[in-house]
Motif scaffolding. Structure first.
Motif, short mmCIF file in Angstrom:
data_model
loop_
_atom_site.label_atom_id
_atom_site.label_comp_id
_atom_site.label_asym_id
_atom_site.label_seq_id
_atom_site.Cartn_x
_atom_site.Cartn_y
_atom_site.Cartn_z
N ALA A 149 65.94 14.52 79.55
CA ALA A 149 65.20 15.33 80.48
C ALA A 149 64.00 16.13 79.79
O ALA A 149 64.10 16.54 78.74
CB ALA A 149 65.89 16.38 81.39
N VAL A 150 62.87 16.25 80.50
CA VAL A 150 61.71 17.01 80.00
C VAL A 150 61.67 18.47 80.90
O VAL A 150 61.55 18.23 82.14
CB VAL A 150 60.62 16.18 80.13
N PRO A 151 61.04 19.51 80.42
CA PRO A 151 61.01 20.61 81.18
C PRO A 151 59.83 20.36 82.30
O PRO A 151 58.69 19.70 81.74
CB PRO A 151 60.76 21.77 80.22
N ILE A 152 59.63 20.84 83.49
CA ILE A 152 58.57 20.75 84.39
C ILE A 152 57.86 21.99 84.42
O ILE A 152 58.50 22.98 84.64
CB ILE A 152 59.07 20.40 85.67
N SER A 153 56.73 22.09 84.29
CA SER A 153 55.70 23.32 84.21
C SER A 153 55.68 23.83 85.63
O SER A 153 55.78 23.13 86.72
CB SER A 153 54.28 23.04 83.65
N GLN B 180 57.78 26.63 75.43
CA GLN B 180 57.23 27.71 74.87
C GLN B 180 56.67 28.81 75.96
O GLN B 180 57.09 29.83 75.89
CB GLN B 180 55.76 27.30 74.02
N LEU B 181 56.32 28.30 77.14
CA LEU B 181 55.99 29.20 78.14
C LEU B 181 57.35 29.79 78.71
O LEU B 181 57.37 30.90 79.20
CB LEU B 181 55.09 28.69 79.26
N GLU B 182 58.08 28.92 78.74
CA GLU B 182 59.44 29.56 79.47
C GLU B 182 60.30 30.44 78.53
O GLU B 182 61.06 31.13 79.30
CB GLU B 182 60.37 28.11 79.62
N GLU B 183 60.01 30.46 77.48
CA GLU B 183 60.55 31.18 76.39
C GLU B 183 59.87 32.77 76.14
O GLU B 183 60.51 33.51 75.52
CB GLU B 183 60.89 30.49 74.84
N LEU C 234 53.65 31.76 85.49
CA LEU C 234 53.53 32.16 86.74
C LEU C 234 54.96 31.90 87.49
O LEU C 234 55.12 32.34 88.71
CB LEU C 234 52.55 31.44 87.57
N ALA C 235 55.69 31.18 86.91
CA ALA C 235 56.95 30.55 87.57
C ALA C 235 57.73 31.97 87.87
O ALA C 235 58.44 32.05 89.29
CB ALA C 235 57.82 29.83 86.77
N PRO C 236 58.12 32.88 86.99
CA PRO C 236 58.84 34.14 87.31
C PRO C 236 58.25 35.12 88.24
O PRO C 236 58.94 35.92 88.91
CB PRO C 236 58.94 34.77 86.08
#
Length: 431
Positions: A15-19, A192-195, A333-335
């Motif tokens: 699985a690959v993270p989705i932006s 990296q963005l998620e972290e 932007l997700a959060p």
């Protein structure tokens, strides 16, 4: 016209993270016209087999080209969107003929790309070759295309540069791509963005203020567009605003004001918007997320959206608005917006972009690179300023309604007139 067939090999892998932007784009579903593409000239001595081998090396080099989206229906809940690594085979060249005597080569190309380069395509990219009917230049034209979920304009130039490099290697008897530096993965960028830590409270609060100004949605075009409750066929207009000399004048005048050329041009856009609508210039404003040199040679969707609000339409005021827009777009932007889902994009949404092609990755000379656009339907207005060696152009897409043709047309006229006026070679006093 021919295209290089591709397909999946084996079962899906990791699985690959989705932006955030991928999720919004692919979550809208499979559809025509969601792709991006460019064309360029090939040398006569490039054989189809060499081109296929070089493209296979490019696909192997960039991870996002070896991923595919899938959607699973969850009982009693929303559908689940997944992205997995996949094996990709590069197969045979397939010929595509016009459906009838009326279908143009461009229409055939769009038909092929609509079918292959879709959000849930497996894979959602394609390489095509067109043999032109042009006695002045019979070199083949190659087209690189993929669904927008896997790339942006910068990425297309990276793919072109890498494909040309791999072809040069093959023609010289070398391993294709053997001398290229390893390409960073877009999946790593998403991780990296998620972290990253949460955005500062001031950024979250400012986003809330921005959305509250338009009833919880992103900005709308400031003039009536007619009935856009459903997407309409698009109208695309391109205005040649400034030639190369006048673009230099505009840059000089911007320096006289102590701002960048983007801020001076936006000041004129803000003034035109206020004159026609009596409203402040407010628009979605795309910003790039290639904030590290590691991503300069990577392929992926390294563009996210911010909002531009020029409450002070002076050059200095628009310069401050640009800095704020970059600040708002520099945090994941997700959060901040993820819980709002697609309610963010209202009918009539207005987006404004500035792109200087001189800052994009350089490609070899003589390739006659051109952007290839899909034909789609829209319910909003998107305007792009495109600066380059030949000057400044303004491209605008809007819904085909009587009101939109009139009002967007008036707005474009006013913007072009004001930007041309700002570029006139007259002295500009220092502030």
């Amino acid at each position: 016209m021919t295209s290089l067939s591709t397909g999946l090999v084996g079962l899906p892998g990791d699985a690959v993270p989705i932006s955030y932007d991928q999720r919004r784009h692919v979550g809208a579903g499979d559809r025509d016209g969601s792709w991006m593409a460019l064309s360029f000239r090939l040398d006569h001595d490039v054989s189809p087999a060499q081109l296929a081998t070089a493209w296979a090396a490019v696909v192997a080099r960039h991870g996002t080209l070896r991923t595919a989206f899938s959607r699973t229906s969850e009982p009693g809940g929303p559908d689940r969107l997944d992205l997995h690594e996949v094996g990709v085979s590069v197969g045979e060249w397939v010929e595509h003929r016009p459906a009838d005597s009326e279908e143009t080569t461009r229409a055939v190309l769009r038909r092929v790309l609509d079918a292959a380069c879709r959000p849930f395509g497996e894979p959602s990219h394609r390489l095509c070759v067109i043999i032109p009917d042009d006695p002045t230049d019979s070199r083949p034209v190659a087209v690189i295309a993929a669904d927008h979920s896997h790339l942006d304009m910068w990425s297309l130039l990276v793919l072109l540069r890498d494909l040309r490099s791999c072809l040069d290697d093959l023609l010289a008897g070398r391993v294709p791509g053997g001398d290229l530096e390893p390409a960073a993965s877009f999946a790593a960028h998403t991780r990296q963005l998620e972290e990253r830590p949460p955005a500062p409270a001031a950024v979250t609060e400012r986003w809330a203020d921005v959305l509250a100004a338009d009833e919880g949605a992103l900005p709308r075009f400031p003039l009536p567009l007619g009935d856009v409750s459903e997407p309409r066929p698009e109208v695309v207009e391109v205005r040649d605003v400034l030639d190369a000399v006048d673009l230099e004048h505009l840059a000089k005048h911007a320096a006289d004001h102590g701002v960048r050329i983007t801020a001076l041009a936006l000041a004129e856009v803000a003034a035109a918007t206020s004159e026609l609508s009596g409203r402040t210039l407010r628009a979605v404003f795309p910003v790039h997320s290639r904030d590290d040199a590691a991503w300069s040679g990577a392929v992926g969707w390294f563009i996210t959206n911010s909002v531009l609000e020029c409450s002070d339409p002076s050059p200095l005021g628009c310069s401050s608005a640009l800095k704020e827009s970059l600040r708002l777009g520099s945090h994941p932007l997700a959060p901040i917006l993820g819980h709002l889902d697609r309610e963010l994009s209202p009918p009539g949404m207005f987006a404004l972009s500035w792109l200087d092609s001189r800052r994009l990755p350089a490609v070899p000379a003589g390739l006659e690179v051109q952007w290839v656009s899909a034909v789609t339907r829209t319910d909003g207005v998107m305007a792009w300023f495109l600066a380059g060696d030949d000057g400044l152009h303004l491209r605008c897409r809007y819904p085909d309604t009587t009101e939109a043709r009139e009002n967007v047309g008036r707005w474009l006229d006013a913007v072009v007139d004001r930007v041309r006026g700002a570029a006139r070679p007259t002295p500009v006093p220092h502030p």
